[in-house]
Design an enzyme around this catalytic site. Structure first.
Site, PDB file in Angstrom:
ATOM      1  N   GLY A  21       0.826  -1.197   0.000  1.00 16.36           N
ATOM      2  CA  GLY A  21       0.000   0.000   0.000  1.00 16.36           C
ATOM      3  C   GLY A  21       0.858   1.244   0.000  1.00 16.36           C
ATOM      4  O   GLY A  21       2.084   1.181  -0.165  1.00 16.36           O
ATOM      5  N   GLY A  22       0.201   2.390   0.199  1.00 19.09           N
ATOM      6  CA  GLY A  22       0.927   3.640   0.153  1.00 19.09           C
ATOM      7  C   GLY A  22       1.966   3.788   1.232  1.00 19.09           C
ATOM      8  O   GLY A  22       2.956   4.511   1.074  1.00 19.09           O
ATOM      9  N   GLY A  24       3.742   1.209   2.589  1.00 15.68           N
ATOM     10  CA  GLY A  24       4.834   0.244   2.507  1.00 15.68           C
ATOM     11  C   GLY A  24       4.358  -1.127   2.077  1.00 15.68           C
ATOM     12  O   GLY A  24       3.211  -1.316   1.664  1.00 15.68           O
ATOM     13  N   VAL A  26       4.184  -5.311   3.145  1.00 13.29           N
ATOM     14  CA  VAL A  26       4.182  -6.239   4.276  1.00 13.29           C
ATOM     15  C   VAL A  26       4.560  -7.634   3.779  1.00 13.29           C
ATOM     16  O   VAL A  26       4.026  -8.116   2.776  1.00 13.29           O
ATOM     17  CB  VAL A  26       2.813  -6.273   4.977  1.00 13.29           C
ATOM     18  CG1 VAL A  26       2.831  -7.278   6.126  1.00 13.29           C
ATOM     19  CG2 VAL A  26       2.452  -4.887   5.503  1.00 13.29           C
ATOM     20  N   LYS A  41       7.096  -5.235   7.956  1.00 14.92           N
ATOM     21  CA  LYS A  41       6.682  -4.137   7.080  1.00 14.92           C
ATOM     22  C   LYS A  41       7.899  -3.348   6.607  1.00 14.92           C
ATOM     23  O   LYS A  41       8.680  -2.839   7.419  1.00 14.92           O
ATOM     24  CB  LYS A  41       5.720  -3.196   7.794  1.00 14.92           C
ATOM     25  CG  LYS A  41       5.287  -2.032   6.903  1.00 14.92           C
ATOM     26  CD  LYS A  41       4.215  -1.201   7.541  1.00 14.92           C
ATOM     27  CE  LYS A  41       3.797  -0.081   6.601  1.00 14.92           C
ATOM     28  NZ  LYS A  41       2.718   0.741   7.161  1.00 14.92           N
ATOM     29  N   ASP A 139      -3.900   6.183   9.891  1.00 18.44           N
ATOM     30  CA  ASP A 139      -4.276   5.390   8.717  1.00 18.44           C
ATOM     31  C   ASP A 139      -5.351   4.368   9.069  1.00 18.44           C
ATOM     32  O   ASP A 139      -5.263   3.203   8.680  1.00 18.44           O
ATOM     33  CB  ASP A 139      -3.048   4.693   8.128  1.00 18.44           C
ATOM     34  CG  ASP A 139      -3.255   4.276   6.665  1.00 18.44           C
ATOM     35  OD1 ASP A 139      -4.180   4.812   6.030  1.00 18.44           O
ATOM     36  OD2 ASP A 139      -2.503   3.427   6.176  1.00 18.44           O
TER      37      ASP A 139
END
Length: 490
Positions: A21-22, A24, A26, A41, A139
Protein backbone atom coordinates in the site's frame (compact mmCIF):
# COMPACT_ATOMS: atom_id res chain seq x y z
CA UNK A 1 14.05 -23.38 3.43
CA UNK A 2 15.63 -21.77 0.34
CA UNK A 3 18.86 -20.04 1.28
CA UNK A 4 18.42 -17.26 -1.28
CA UNK A 5 15.44 -15.70 0.51
CA UNK A 6 16.32 -12.26 1.88
CA UNK A 7 17.57 -12.31 5.49
CA UNK A 8 16.84 -9.06 7.29
CA UNK A 9 19.15 -8.02 10.14
CA UNK A 10 20.61 -11.53 10.21
CA UNK A 11 17.37 -12.77 11.80
CA UNK A 12 14.16 -12.30 9.78
CA UNK A 13 13.89 -14.45 6.63
CA UNK A 14 11.36 -12.93 4.20
CA UNK A 15 9.09 -15.66 2.79
CA UNK A 16 6.36 -13.99 0.73
CA UNK A 17 4.79 -10.62 0.12
CA UNK A 18 1.40 -10.33 1.80
CA UNK A 19 0.33 -6.91 0.61
CA UNK A 20 1.41 -3.48 -0.54
CA UNK A 21 0.00 0.00 0.00
CA UNK A 22 0.93 3.64 0.15
CA UNK A 23 2.71 3.25 3.50
CA UNK A 24 4.83 0.24 2.51
CA UNK A 25 5.00 -3.47 1.78
CA UNK A 26 4.18 -6.24 4.28
CA UNK A 27 5.99 -9.59 4.15
CA UNK A 28 5.50 -12.91 5.86
CA UNK A 29 8.79 -13.84 7.51
CA UNK A 30 10.42 -16.34 9.84
CA UNK A 31 12.15 -15.07 12.95
CA UNK A 32 15.04 -17.54 12.84
CA UNK A 33 16.15 -16.66 16.37
CA UNK A 34 12.80 -17.60 17.95
CA UNK A 35 11.61 -19.92 15.16
CA UNK A 36 8.25 -18.25 14.66
CA UNK A 37 6.39 -16.48 11.88
CA UNK A 38 6.11 -12.71 11.96
CA UNK A 39 4.91 -9.90 9.71
CA UNK A 40 7.61 -7.54 8.47
CA UNK A 41 6.68 -4.14 7.08
CA UNK A 42 9.07 -2.43 4.69
CA UNK A 43 8.23 1.24 5.22
CA UNK A 44 7.88 3.17 1.97
CA UNK A 45 10.52 5.90 1.73
CA UNK A 46 9.18 8.83 -0.33
CA UNK A 47 10.88 9.44 -3.64
CA UNK A 48 12.92 12.52 -4.35
CA UNK A 49 14.49 12.92 -0.92
CA UNK A 50 18.11 13.96 -0.58
CA UNK A 51 20.50 12.17 1.78
CA UNK A 52 19.67 14.42 4.73
CA UNK A 53 15.90 14.11 4.19
CA UNK A 54 16.13 10.31 3.81
CA UNK A 55 18.03 10.12 7.09
CA UNK A 56 15.45 12.32 8.80
CA UNK A 57 12.62 10.19 7.45
CA UNK A 58 14.28 6.96 8.59
CA UNK A 59 15.01 8.34 12.07
CA UNK A 60 11.46 9.56 12.47
CA UNK A 61 9.97 6.27 11.25
CA UNK A 62 12.15 4.32 13.69
CA UNK A 63 11.27 6.57 16.61
CA UNK A 64 7.54 6.41 15.92
CA UNK A 65 7.63 2.63 15.45
CA UNK A 66 9.34 2.28 18.82
CA UNK A 67 6.64 4.46 20.36
CA UNK A 68 3.97 2.26 18.76
CA UNK A 69 5.74 -0.79 20.18
CA UNK A 70 4.87 0.38 23.70
CA UNK A 71 1.13 0.15 23.01
CA UNK A 72 -0.67 -2.77 24.62
CA UNK A 73 -4.33 -3.58 23.95
CA UNK A 74 -6.12 -6.76 22.83
CA UNK A 75 -7.22 -4.89 19.70
CA UNK A 76 -3.71 -3.76 18.69
CA UNK A 77 -1.41 -5.85 16.51
CA UNK A 78 1.82 -5.77 18.52
CA UNK A 79 5.05 -4.26 17.20
CA UNK A 80 8.03 -6.35 18.34
CA UNK A 81 11.08 -4.83 16.71
CA UNK A 82 12.32 -2.10 14.37
CA UNK A 83 15.30 -2.45 12.06
CA UNK A 84 17.21 0.04 9.94
CA UNK A 85 19.28 -1.28 7.02
CA UNK A 86 20.99 1.55 5.21
CA UNK A 87 18.26 4.17 5.30
CA UNK A 88 15.40 1.67 4.90
CA UNK A 89 13.19 1.21 8.00
CA UNK A 90 11.55 -2.16 8.69
CA UNK A 91 8.92 -2.90 11.36
CA UNK A 92 8.43 -6.40 12.80
CA UNK A 93 4.92 -7.21 14.04
CA UNK A 94 2.70 -10.10 15.06
CA UNK A 95 1.52 -12.18 12.11
CA UNK A 96 -2.25 -12.41 12.44
CA UNK A 97 -4.55 -14.88 10.71
CA UNK A 98 -7.43 -12.42 10.46
CA UNK A 99 -8.87 -11.18 7.18
CA UNK A 100 -9.06 -7.46 6.50
CA UNK A 101 -12.41 -5.74 6.82
CA UNK A 102 -12.22 -4.41 3.27
CA UNK A 103 -11.96 -7.96 1.87
CA UNK A 104 -14.90 -9.10 3.98
CA UNK A 105 -16.98 -6.18 2.69
CA UNK A 106 -16.08 -7.00 -0.92
CA UNK A 107 -17.17 -10.61 -0.45
CA UNK A 108 -20.27 -10.18 1.71
CA UNK A 109 -21.42 -6.65 0.98
CA UNK A 110 -22.95 -4.48 3.72
CA UNK A 111 -22.52 -5.90 7.22
CA UNK A 112 -25.14 -5.92 10.03
CA UNK A 113 -25.20 -2.70 12.10
CA UNK A 114 -24.76 -4.52 15.43
CA UNK A 115 -21.69 -6.36 14.08
CA UNK A 116 -20.26 -3.09 12.74
CA UNK A 117 -20.83 -1.48 16.15
CA UNK A 118 -18.91 -4.31 17.83
CA UNK A 119 -16.02 -3.85 15.37
CA UNK A 120 -16.09 -0.14 16.08
CA UNK A 121 -15.81 -0.72 19.83
CA UNK A 122 -12.65 -2.81 19.40
CA UNK A 123 -10.98 -0.30 17.11
CA UNK A 124 -12.03 2.56 19.38
CA UNK A 125 -10.34 0.79 22.30
CA UNK A 126 -7.10 0.55 20.31
CA UNK A 127 -7.26 4.22 19.37
CA UNK A 128 -7.93 5.33 22.94
CA UNK A 129 -4.81 3.47 24.11
CA UNK A 130 -2.74 5.11 21.36
CA UNK A 131 -4.12 8.56 22.11
CA UNK A 132 -3.43 8.11 25.83
CA UNK A 133 0.22 7.52 24.87
CA UNK A 134 0.28 10.67 22.75
CA UNK A 135 0.15 8.87 19.37
CA UNK A 136 -2.16 9.24 16.38
CA UNK A 137 -2.65 6.20 14.13
CA UNK A 138 -3.14 8.28 10.94
CA UNK A 139 -4.28 5.39 8.72
CA UNK A 140 -7.49 3.93 10.12
CA UNK A 141 -9.31 2.27 7.21
CA UNK A 142 -10.99 -1.09 6.47
CA UNK A 143 -7.76 -2.52 5.03
CA UNK A 144 -6.06 -2.00 8.42
CA UNK A 145 -8.86 -3.57 10.47
CA UNK A 146 -8.43 -7.33 10.77
CA UNK A 147 -11.29 -9.69 11.65
CA UNK A 148 -10.37 -12.89 13.46
CA UNK A 149 -12.27 -16.15 13.00
CA UNK A 150 -14.35 -15.43 16.11
CA UNK A 151 -15.44 -12.07 14.71
CA UNK A 152 -13.27 -9.89 16.95
CA UNK A 153 -11.42 -7.01 15.34
CA UNK A 154 -7.83 -5.80 15.60
CA UNK A 155 -6.20 -2.60 14.37
CA UNK A 156 -2.90 -2.98 12.58
CA UNK A 157 -0.34 -0.82 10.79
CA UNK A 158 0.78 1.61 13.48
CA UNK A 159 3.92 2.07 11.37
CA UNK A 160 3.01 5.62 10.32
CA UNK A 161 1.71 6.65 13.73
CA UNK A 162 2.72 10.19 14.66
CA UNK A 163 3.02 12.09 17.94
CA UNK A 164 0.32 14.57 18.83
CA UNK A 165 1.38 18.16 18.48
CA UNK A 166 4.21 17.20 16.13
CA UNK A 167 5.00 18.80 12.82
CA UNK A 168 2.82 16.39 10.88
CA UNK A 169 3.79 14.35 7.90
CA UNK A 170 6.50 16.53 6.39
CA UNK A 171 7.52 13.82 3.94
CA UNK A 172 4.12 13.42 2.28
CA UNK A 173 0.62 12.61 3.43
CA UNK A 174 0.41 9.06 4.72
CA UNK A 175 -2.96 7.40 4.62
CA UNK A 176 -5.80 6.95 2.14
CA UNK A 177 -7.67 10.05 0.86
CA UNK A 178 -11.16 8.62 1.44
CA UNK A 179 -10.30 7.89 5.07
CA UNK A 180 -8.23 10.98 5.92
CA UNK A 181 -9.95 13.68 7.93
CA UNK A 182 -10.41 17.07 6.22
CA UNK A 183 -7.85 18.77 8.48
CA UNK A 184 -5.21 16.24 7.43
CA UNK A 185 -5.95 16.73 3.74
CA UNK A 186 -5.58 20.47 4.35
CA UNK A 187 -2.26 19.82 6.16
CA UNK A 188 -3.60 21.44 9.29
CA UNK A 189 -2.80 20.32 12.85
CA UNK A 190 -4.72 17.17 13.73
CA UNK A 191 -5.56 15.41 16.95
CA UNK A 192 -7.44 12.34 18.17
CA UNK A 193 -10.63 13.51 16.43
CA UNK A 194 -8.89 12.92 13.07
CA UNK A 195 -8.50 9.23 13.92
CA UNK A 196 -12.11 9.11 15.07
CA UNK A 197 -13.19 10.66 11.76
CA UNK A 198 -11.33 7.86 9.95
CA UNK A 199 -13.03 5.29 12.19
CA UNK A 200 -16.40 6.80 11.27
CA UNK A 201 -15.57 6.54 7.56
CA UNK A 202 -14.49 2.90 8.01
CA UNK A 203 -17.67 1.92 9.88
CA UNK A 204 -19.77 3.75 7.27
CA UNK A 205 -18.12 1.63 4.56
CA UNK A 206 -18.75 -1.56 6.52
CA UNK A 207 -22.46 -0.94 7.13
CA UNK A 208 -23.24 0.54 3.69
CA UNK A 209 -20.94 -1.61 1.57
CA UNK A 210 -19.36 1.48 -0.02
CA UNK A 211 -17.18 4.33 1.15
CA UNK A 212 -18.86 7.58 2.25
CA UNK A 213 -16.96 9.67 -0.32
CA UNK A 214 -16.66 7.09 -3.08
CA UNK A 215 -15.59 8.62 -6.40
CA UNK A 216 -13.81 7.36 -9.53
CA UNK A 217 -10.60 9.38 -9.08
CA UNK A 218 -8.48 9.98 -5.96
CA UNK A 219 -8.55 13.75 -6.52
CA UNK A 220 -12.35 13.66 -6.64
CA UNK A 221 -12.41 11.67 -3.39
CA UNK A 222 -10.26 14.27 -1.66
CA UNK A 223 -12.45 17.08 -2.97
CA UNK A 224 -15.57 15.30 -1.73
CA UNK A 225 -14.06 14.88 1.76
CA UNK A 226 -13.35 18.61 1.89
CA UNK A 227 -16.48 20.00 0.24
CA UNK A 228 -19.42 17.57 0.35
CA UNK A 229 -21.51 15.70 2.89
CA UNK A 230 -21.90 11.93 2.43
CA UNK A 231 -25.37 10.41 1.89
CA UNK A 232 -27.05 9.37 5.11
CA UNK A 233 -26.18 5.67 5.66
CA UNK A 234 -29.67 4.22 5.35
CA UNK A 235 -28.65 0.62 6.13
CA UNK A 236 -27.17 1.71 9.45
CA UNK A 237 -30.47 2.75 10.99
CA UNK A 238 -31.23 6.07 12.58
CA UNK A 239 -29.00 5.86 15.64
CA UNK A 240 -25.84 4.38 14.14
CA UNK A 241 -26.35 6.43 10.98
CA UNK A 242 -26.67 9.63 12.99
CA UNK A 243 -23.52 8.79 14.94
CA UNK A 244 -21.55 8.15 11.75
CA UNK A 245 -22.70 11.44 10.23
CA UNK A 246 -21.63 13.26 13.40
CA UNK A 247 -18.22 11.53 13.34
CA UNK A 248 -17.73 12.69 9.72
CA UNK A 249 -18.27 16.38 10.49
CA UNK A 250 -15.82 18.67 8.68
CA UNK A 251 -15.10 20.66 11.84
CA UNK A 252 -13.18 18.59 14.42
CA UNK A 253 -14.92 20.49 17.21
CA UNK A 254 -18.32 19.33 15.93
CA UNK A 255 -17.51 15.62 16.24
CA UNK A 256 -18.48 13.44 19.22
CA UNK A 257 -15.81 12.47 21.71
CA UNK A 258 -14.49 8.94 22.16
CA UNK A 259 -16.62 8.46 25.28
CA UNK A 260 -19.78 9.59 23.46
CA UNK A 261 -19.01 7.25 20.56
CA UNK A 262 -18.43 4.39 22.98
CA UNK A 263 -21.81 4.89 24.67
CA UNK A 264 -23.72 4.57 21.42
CA UNK A 265 -21.67 1.69 20.00
CA UNK A 266 -21.94 -0.26 23.27
CA UNK A 267 -25.71 0.01 23.21
CA UNK A 268 -25.96 -0.95 19.54
CA UNK A 269 -23.51 -3.86 19.79
CA UNK A 270 -25.38 -5.35 22.74
CA UNK A 271 -28.62 -6.19 20.95
CA UNK A 272 -29.48 -8.00 17.74
CA UNK A 273 -31.67 -6.35 15.09
CA UNK A 274 -34.72 -8.51 15.77
CA UNK A 275 -34.78 -8.22 19.54
CA UNK A 276 -33.53 -4.69 19.94
CA UNK A 277 -35.85 -2.73 22.25
CA UNK A 278 -37.01 0.72 21.35
CA UNK A 279 -34.39 3.20 22.43
CA UNK A 280 -34.77 6.90 23.14
CA UNK A 281 -32.99 8.89 20.46
CA UNK A 282 -30.39 11.26 21.79
CA UNK A 283 -30.86 14.87 20.78
CA UNK A 284 -27.44 15.05 19.18
CA UNK A 285 -28.26 12.22 16.77
CA UNK A 286 -31.47 13.70 15.41
CA UNK A 287 -30.97 15.44 12.05
CA UNK A 288 -32.67 18.68 13.07
CA UNK A 289 -30.84 18.87 16.39
CA UNK A 290 -27.56 17.95 14.72
CA UNK A 291 -28.00 20.84 12.31
CA UNK A 292 -28.64 23.15 15.24
CA UNK A 293 -25.45 21.98 16.95
CA UNK A 294 -23.39 22.53 13.81
CA UNK A 295 -24.88 26.00 13.48
CA UNK A 296 -23.11 26.94 16.70
CA UNK A 297 -20.00 27.55 14.65
CA UNK A 298 -16.62 26.75 16.26
CA UNK A 299 -19.12 25.27 18.21
CA UNK A 300 -20.47 21.87 17.47
CA UNK A 301 -19.76 19.59 20.37
CA UNK A 302 -17.51 22.20 21.94
CA UNK A 303 -20.18 24.89 21.99
CA UNK A 304 -22.78 22.46 23.28
CA UNK A 305 -20.47 21.54 26.16
CA UNK A 306 -19.83 25.21 26.84
CA UNK A 307 -23.55 25.92 27.04
CA UNK A 308 -23.75 23.09 29.56
CA UNK A 309 -21.60 25.10 31.96
CA UNK A 310 -18.14 23.63 31.38
CA UNK A 311 -15.12 25.87 31.81
CA UNK A 312 -13.67 26.49 28.36
CA UNK A 313 -10.54 28.06 29.78
CA UNK A 314 -9.01 31.45 29.15
CA UNK A 315 -8.53 31.00 25.40
CA UNK A 316 -11.55 30.48 23.14
CA UNK A 317 -9.12 30.14 20.24
CA UNK A 318 -5.35 30.10 19.97
CA UNK A 319 -3.83 33.50 19.09
CA UNK A 320 -1.81 34.10 15.95
CA UNK A 321 1.66 32.75 16.89
CA UNK A 322 3.36 35.36 14.69
CA UNK A 323 2.09 38.08 17.06
CA UNK A 324 3.67 36.53 20.16
CA UNK A 325 7.18 37.73 19.31
CA UNK A 326 8.09 41.03 17.72
CA UNK A 327 10.51 41.00 14.81
CA UNK A 328 12.99 42.88 16.96
CA UNK A 329 12.77 40.25 19.70
CA UNK A 330 13.15 37.44 17.17
CA UNK A 331 16.15 39.14 15.56
CA UNK A 332 17.88 39.40 18.91
CA UNK A 333 17.16 35.76 19.71
CA UNK A 334 18.35 34.29 16.39
CA UNK A 335 21.20 36.79 16.00
CA UNK A 336 20.31 38.09 12.58
CA UNK A 337 17.46 39.40 10.47
CA UNK A 338 15.07 36.49 10.11
CA UNK A 339 12.26 35.95 7.62
CA UNK A 340 8.97 35.52 9.44
CA UNK A 341 6.27 33.22 8.02
CA UNK A 342 3.11 31.47 9.17
CA UNK A 343 4.24 27.99 8.14
CA UNK A 344 0.88 26.39 8.99
CA UNK A 345 -2.12 27.28 11.16
CA UNK A 346 -0.92 27.68 14.73
CA UNK A 347 2.78 27.73 13.80
CA UNK A 348 5.11 30.66 13.04
CA UNK A 349 8.75 30.46 12.01
CA UNK A 350 11.57 33.01 12.07
CA UNK A 351 14.23 31.67 9.68
CA UNK A 352 17.84 32.66 9.04
CA UNK A 353 19.52 31.45 5.86
CA UNK A 354 23.19 31.39 4.99
CA UNK A 355 23.30 31.61 1.25
CA UNK A 356 20.44 29.45 0.00
CA UNK A 357 20.48 26.99 2.90
CA UNK A 358 18.60 27.25 6.20
CA UNK A 359 21.00 27.89 9.07
CA UNK A 360 18.82 28.33 12.15
CA UNK A 361 15.18 28.92 12.96
CA UNK A 362 12.89 29.73 15.85
CA UNK A 363 9.45 28.11 15.72
CA UNK A 364 6.49 29.02 17.93
CA UNK A 365 3.39 26.81 18.04
CA UNK A 366 0.21 27.38 20.06
CA UNK A 367 -3.07 25.51 20.21
CA UNK A 368 -6.12 25.77 22.46
CA UNK A 369 -7.74 22.65 23.89
CA UNK A 370 -11.53 22.50 24.09
CA UNK A 371 -13.88 20.82 26.56
CA UNK A 372 -15.05 17.27 25.96
CA UNK A 373 -18.13 15.67 27.42
CA UNK A 374 -16.14 14.67 30.51
CA UNK A 375 -13.45 17.32 30.96
CA UNK A 376 -13.32 21.10 30.79
CA UNK A 377 -10.79 22.94 28.64
CA UNK A 378 -7.99 23.27 31.22
CA UNK A 379 -8.41 19.62 32.22
CA UNK A 380 -8.08 18.51 28.59
CA UNK A 381 -4.94 20.64 28.30
CA UNK A 382 -3.53 19.14 31.51
CA UNK A 383 -4.10 15.63 30.19
CA UNK A 384 -2.55 16.53 26.84
CA UNK A 385 0.48 18.08 28.55
CA UNK A 386 0.96 15.00 30.76
CA UNK A 387 0.74 12.74 27.70
CA UNK A 388 3.29 14.84 25.83
CA UNK A 389 5.61 14.78 28.84
CA UNK A 390 5.53 10.99 29.20
CA UNK A 391 5.93 10.42 25.46
CA UNK A 392 8.93 12.72 25.21
CA UNK A 393 10.53 11.23 28.33
CA UNK A 394 10.27 7.80 26.73
CA UNK A 395 12.37 9.02 23.78
CA UNK A 396 15.39 9.81 25.97
CA UNK A 397 18.61 8.21 24.77
CA UNK A 398 20.47 7.49 21.56
CA UNK A 399 18.72 5.77 18.65
CA UNK A 400 20.53 5.33 15.36
CA UNK A 401 21.75 8.87 14.52
CA UNK A 402 19.40 10.79 16.81
CA UNK A 403 19.68 11.51 20.51
CA UNK A 404 17.21 13.02 22.97
CA UNK A 405 18.17 14.37 26.36
CA UNK A 406 16.13 14.05 29.53
CA UNK A 407 12.88 15.95 30.03
CA UNK A 408 13.32 18.69 32.62
CA UNK A 409 10.70 20.75 34.45
CA UNK A 410 10.99 24.49 33.85
CA UNK A 411 9.67 27.24 36.11
CA UNK A 412 8.54 30.73 35.19
CA UNK A 413 6.89 29.84 31.87
CA UNK A 414 3.11 29.46 32.00
CA UNK A 415 1.55 27.29 34.68
CA UNK A 416 3.80 24.33 33.91
CA UNK A 417 6.57 23.70 31.40
CA UNK A 418 9.14 21.14 30.31
CA UNK A 419 12.28 21.32 28.18
CA UNK A 420 14.17 18.73 26.15
CA UNK A 421 17.17 18.82 23.83
CA UNK A 422 17.67 16.81 20.68
CA UNK A 423 20.58 16.21 18.33
CA UNK A 424 20.58 14.40 14.99
CA UNK A 425 23.78 13.42 13.21
CA UNK A 426 23.84 13.85 9.46
CA UNK A 427 23.82 10.63 7.49
CA UNK A 428 27.17 8.81 7.64
CA UNK A 429 28.57 11.51 9.91
CA UNK A 430 29.68 11.47 13.53
CA UNK A 431 31.02 15.02 13.41
CA UNK A 432 28.05 17.30 12.70
CA UNK A 433 24.28 17.45 12.57
CA UNK A 434 21.25 19.45 13.67
CA UNK A 435 20.44 20.54 17.22
CA UNK A 436 17.05 21.35 18.73
CA UNK A 437 16.12 22.87 22.05
CA UNK A 438 12.42 22.43 22.72
CA UNK A 439 10.25 23.94 25.42
CA UNK A 440 6.59 22.95 25.91
CA UNK A 441 4.33 24.85 28.30
CA UNK A 442 0.70 25.08 29.36
CA UNK A 443 -1.38 27.96 30.64
CA UNK A 444 -5.10 27.40 31.28
CA UNK A 445 -6.43 25.52 28.22
CA UNK A 446 -3.63 26.61 25.88
CA UNK A 447 -0.43 24.73 25.06
CA UNK A 448 2.58 26.36 23.46
CA UNK A 449 5.85 25.07 22.11
CA UNK A 450 9.08 26.84 21.21
CA UNK A 451 11.70 25.06 19.08
CA UNK A 452 15.17 26.54 18.58
CA UNK A 453 16.71 24.68 15.61
CA UNK A 454 20.28 24.94 14.31
CA UNK A 455 21.94 23.30 11.30
CA UNK A 456 25.59 22.24 10.89
CA UNK A 457 26.33 21.97 14.60
CA UNK A 458 29.71 20.38 15.27
CA UNK A 459 29.60 17.36 17.57
CA UNK A 460 31.69 17.74 20.69
CA UNK A 461 31.06 14.20 21.98
CA UNK A 462 30.88 10.84 20.31
CA UNK A 463 27.52 9.28 19.43
CA UNK A 464 26.07 7.48 22.41
CA UNK A 465 27.31 9.96 25.00
CA UNK A 466 25.21 12.91 26.17
CA UNK A 467 25.08 14.21 22.61
CA UNK A 468 21.73 15.99 22.81
CA UNK A 469 22.51 18.07 25.88
CA UNK A 470 26.14 18.70 24.94
CA UNK A 471 25.26 20.37 21.63
CA UNK A 472 22.15 22.20 22.84
CA UNK A 473 21.50 25.90 23.31
CA UNK A 474 18.60 25.78 25.79
CA UNK A 475 18.90 29.41 26.88
CA UNK A 476 17.65 30.76 23.55
CA UNK A 477 14.55 28.54 23.64
CA UNK A 478 13.92 29.48 27.27
CA UNK A 479 14.24 33.21 26.56
CA UNK A 480 11.86 32.92 23.60
CA UNK A 481 9.34 30.91 25.63
CA UNK A 482 9.34 33.51 28.40
CA UNK A 483 8.61 36.27 25.87
CA UNK A 484 5.80 34.22 24.33
CA UNK A 485 4.28 33.45 27.73
CA UNK A 486 4.46 37.13 28.67
CA UNK A 487 2.66 38.09 25.44
CA UNK A 488 -0.07 35.54 26.17
CA UNK A 489 -0.54 36.91 29.67
CA UNK A 490 -1.36 40.42 28.42
Amino acid sequence: MPSDLYLLAGRYRLIERLGQGGAGTVWRAIDEMLDRQVAVKQVRVPEGLGPRERAEFADRAMHEARSAGRLRDPAIVLVHDVVLEGDQPWIIMDLTTGRSLDKVIKERGPLPPEFVAAVGLRVLSALEVAHAHGLLHQDVKPANILLESDGTAMLTDFGIAAPMGGRGDVFGSAGSPGYMAPERLNEQPSGPSADLWSLGASLYTAVEGRAPFERALPAAVAAAVLLHEPPFPARAGRELGGLLMAMLAKDPAARPTASQIRQVLTRLAGAGPASAPARPRRWWLLPAALAAVLALGAGGWYAAATLGGQDTGRYATAPDPCTLLTDAQAAQLVKGTPKRSLTRPGECQWLIREGTLPARSLVVRVWAERPTGDLDGPQVAQRRFASEKSTRAAAEGMGQRQAYGSVRDVTGVGETAIAQNGFKFYINSTESGTADSILLFRTSNLLGEVVWHREDVSAVVAPGDEAADAMADPQTALAAARLVAAALAK
